[in-house]
Write an enzyme that holds these catalytic residues in place. Sequence first.
Site, PDB file in Angstrom:
ATOM      1  N   THR A 213     -44.300   7.611 -17.141  1.00 51.51           N
ATOM      2  CA  THR A 213     -45.251   8.699 -16.894  1.00 51.51           C
ATOM      3  C   THR A 213     -44.694   9.813 -16.016  1.00 51.51           C
ATOM      4  O   THR A 213     -45.359  10.822 -15.807  1.00 51.51           O
ATOM      5  CB  THR A 213     -46.561   8.171 -16.279  1.00 51.51           C
ATOM      6  OG1 THR A 213     -46.272   7.525 -15.044  1.00 51.51           O
ATOM      7  CG2 THR A 213     -47.261   7.222 -17.227  1.00 51.51           C
ATOM      8  N   GLY A 214     -43.480   9.650 -15.525  1.00 55.55           N
ATOM      9  CA  GLY A 214     -42.856  10.701 -14.727  1.00 55.55           C
ATOM     10  C   GLY A 214     -42.031  11.619 -15.614  1.00 55.55           C
ATOM     11  O   GLY A 214     -42.552  12.313 -16.487  1.00 55.55           O
TER      12      GLY A 214
ATOM     13  N   ASP B 110     -45.335   2.794  -2.027  1.00 50.25           N
ATOM     14  CA  ASP B 110     -43.900   2.861  -2.281  1.00 50.25           C
ATOM     15  C   ASP B 110     -43.441   1.504  -2.806  1.00 50.25           C
ATOM     16  O   ASP B 110     -43.405   0.522  -2.063  1.00 50.25           O
ATOM     17  CB  ASP B 110     -43.184   3.215  -0.976  1.00 50.25           C
ATOM     18  CG  ASP B 110     -41.681   3.298  -1.102  1.00 50.25           C
ATOM     19  OD1 ASP B 110     -41.118   2.963  -2.169  1.00 50.25           O
ATOM     20  OD2 ASP B 110     -41.042   3.694  -0.109  1.00 50.25           O
ATOM     21  N   ILE B 111     -43.079   1.448  -4.075  1.00 51.38           N
ATOM     22  CA  ILE B 111     -42.702   0.172  -4.695  1.00 51.38           C
ATOM     23  C   ILE B 111     -41.481  -0.450  -4.030  1.00 51.38           C
ATOM     24  O   ILE B 111     -41.320  -1.660  -4.050  1.00 51.38           O
ATOM     25  CB  ILE B 111     -42.515   0.332  -6.217  1.00 51.38           C
ATOM     26  CG1 ILE B 111     -42.588  -1.044  -6.913  1.00 51.38           C
ATOM     27  CG2 ILE B 111     -41.222   1.084  -6.538  1.00 51.38           C
ATOM     28  CD1 ILE B 111     -42.743  -0.968  -8.414  1.00 51.38           C
TER      29      ILE B 111
ATOM     30  N   GLY C 205     -36.916   9.976  -9.676  1.00 50.39           N
ATOM     31  CA  GLY C 205     -38.188   9.286  -9.525  1.00 50.39           C
ATOM     32  C   GLY C 205     -38.059   7.875  -8.981  1.00 50.39           C
ATOM     33  O   GLY C 205     -37.294   7.608  -8.056  1.00 50.39           O
ATOM     34  N   VAL C 206     -38.827   6.959  -9.572  1.00 47.65           N
ATOM     35  CA  VAL C 206     -38.837   5.558  -9.147  1.00 47.65           C
ATOM     36  C   VAL C 206     -37.430   4.952  -9.251  1.00 47.65           C
ATOM     37  O   VAL C 206     -36.987   4.231  -8.359  1.00 47.65           O
ATOM     38  CB  VAL C 206     -39.834   4.743 -10.002  1.00 47.65           C
ATOM     39  CG1 VAL C 206     -39.689   3.257  -9.761  1.00 47.65           C
ATOM     40  CG2 VAL C 206     -41.260   5.175  -9.719  1.00 47.65           C
ATOM     41  N   ASP C 207     -36.738   5.262 -10.327  1.00 46.81           N
ATOM     42  CA  ASP C 207     -35.394   4.726 -10.563  1.00 46.81           C
ATOM     43  C   ASP C 207     -34.461   5.079  -9.397  1.00 46.81           C
ATOM     44  O   ASP C 207     -33.799   4.214  -8.823  1.00 46.81           O
ATOM     45  CB  ASP C 207     -34.866   5.289 -11.888  1.00 46.81           C
ATOM     46  CG  ASP C 207     -33.612   4.604 -12.399  1.00 46.81           C
ATOM     47  OD1 ASP C 207     -33.216   3.552 -11.867  1.00 46.81           O
ATOM     48  OD2 ASP C 207     -33.035   5.136 -13.375  1.00 46.81           O
TER      49      ASP C 207
ATOM     50  N   ASN D 174     -33.618   4.246 -16.799  1.00 38.52           N
ATOM     51  CA  ASN D 174     -33.121   4.905 -18.009  1.00 38.52           C
ATOM     52  C   ASN D 174     -32.152   3.944 -18.681  1.00 38.52           C
ATOM     53  O   ASN D 174     -31.798   2.905 -18.128  1.00 38.52           O
ATOM     54  CB  ASN D 174     -32.482   6.264 -17.695  1.00 38.52           C
ATOM     55  CG  ASN D 174     -31.277   6.146 -16.782  1.00 38.52           C
ATOM     56  OD1 ASN D 174     -30.355   5.372 -17.041  1.00 38.52           O
ATOM     57  ND2 ASN D 174     -31.274   6.920 -15.713  1.00 38.52           N
TER      58      ASN D 174
END
Length: 177
Positions: free
Chosen positions: A120-121, A12-13, A34-36, A26
């Site tokens: 990649t998501g 988990d970043i 996602g990550v964002d 974005n």
Amino acid sequence: MSDERLVLTRGDITQVQADAIVNAANSTLLGGGGVDGAIHRAAGPGLLAECRTLGRCPPGEARITGGHALPAKHVIHAVGPVWQGGSSGEETVLARCYRRAFSLMEQHGLGTIAFPSISTGAYGYPIERAARIALREILAALQRMPTLQRVTVVLFSDRDLDVYQRARQALEPTPSA
């Protein structure tokens, strides 16, 4: 020769302690999925408020903010390309995301950074291609930036980690015995 300053891990970043983590953002910089979305949720409302002051960020560019409630001191918001089949300059734009993140590190005197797998998501970039581009740019930065202490690539799944490990082996051949 393998560079020990490059670490590939699954996790988990938002939990990584580093001078900066990279957000696969974005162009609005106002959060998303996602990550964002995970980074914005973990950082708290201060991150969104700071991002609102930055305006938009075009694909291939990056902006830096504070880390707010994250363990990382900063967030570098890099906007990757949406995959359109590979003939619309996606590779150039993705590589530029990584280079811009390293440039911001240099400008701010940072030594450690953690990346997700950018684009990649939801943006659909094939991870096998993205891994080669990401690692090529990371390894180049490690060669040219003596102040770079550690680069961690934090991947979402065991499959993603395996893809990045295979790409690293292809880019960093082991010395012959």
